[in-house]
Design a protein around this motif. Structure first.
Motif, PDB file in Angstrom:
ATOM      1  N   GLU A  25       0.945  -1.089  -0.214  1.00  0.00           N
ATOM      2  CA  GLU A  25       0.261   0.193  -0.303  1.00  0.00           C
ATOM      3  C   GLU A  25       1.046   1.646  -0.069  1.00  0.00           C
ATOM      4  O   GLU A  25       1.416   1.044   0.883  1.00  0.00           O
ATOM      5  N   TYR A  36      -2.149   0.069  -4.489  1.00  0.00           N
ATOM      6  CA  TYR A  36      -1.993  -1.180  -3.899  1.00  0.00           C
ATOM      7  C   TYR A  36      -1.326  -2.169  -5.067  1.00  0.00           C
ATOM      8  O   TYR A  36      -2.159  -1.559  -6.364  1.00  0.00           O
ATOM      9  N   PRO A  74      -7.589  -4.655  -1.266  1.00  0.00           N
ATOM     10  CA  PRO A  74      -8.138  -4.034  -1.250  1.00  0.00           C
ATOM     11  C   PRO A  74      -9.796  -3.395  -2.512  1.00  0.00           C
ATOM     12  O   PRO A  74      -9.927  -4.651  -3.740  1.00  0.00           O
TER      13      PRO A  74
END
Length: 85
Positions: A25, A36, A74
């Motif tokens: 991240e 991401y 994510p």
């Protein structure tokens, strides 16, 4: 070579589905973005990839680059000003 790629994609998909994948991240202050990169099977693989991602963002003029490695899933690979992109 094709078989190796197919196995790696299958393993990545399995890890992602099991929420066991590791992701890099990276946040930037300017522009205000969250990126991401992944998925990775191991945290050390994600850590090893960080410098390349940071170098690319620095080369694009990003300011205030910070990175972390975490297990997550994510919702988007790029988030700009709080909105998935």
């Amino acid at each position: 070579m094709f078989l190796l790629k197919a196995v790696k994609e299958f393993a990545s998909g399995f890890l992602q589905a099991a929420k066991q994948a590791w992701w890099v991240e990276i946040s930037t202050h300017e522009p205000q973005c969250l990126y991401y990169f992944g998925p990775f099977a191991r945290s050390n693989e994600a850590e090893a990839a960080c410098p390349g991602y940071i170098e690319d963002l620095d080369g694009e003029g990003a300011i205030g680059v910070q990175s972390s490695v975490k297990r997550c899933r994510p919702i988007a690979l790029t988030i700009v000003d709080g909105q998935p992109y």
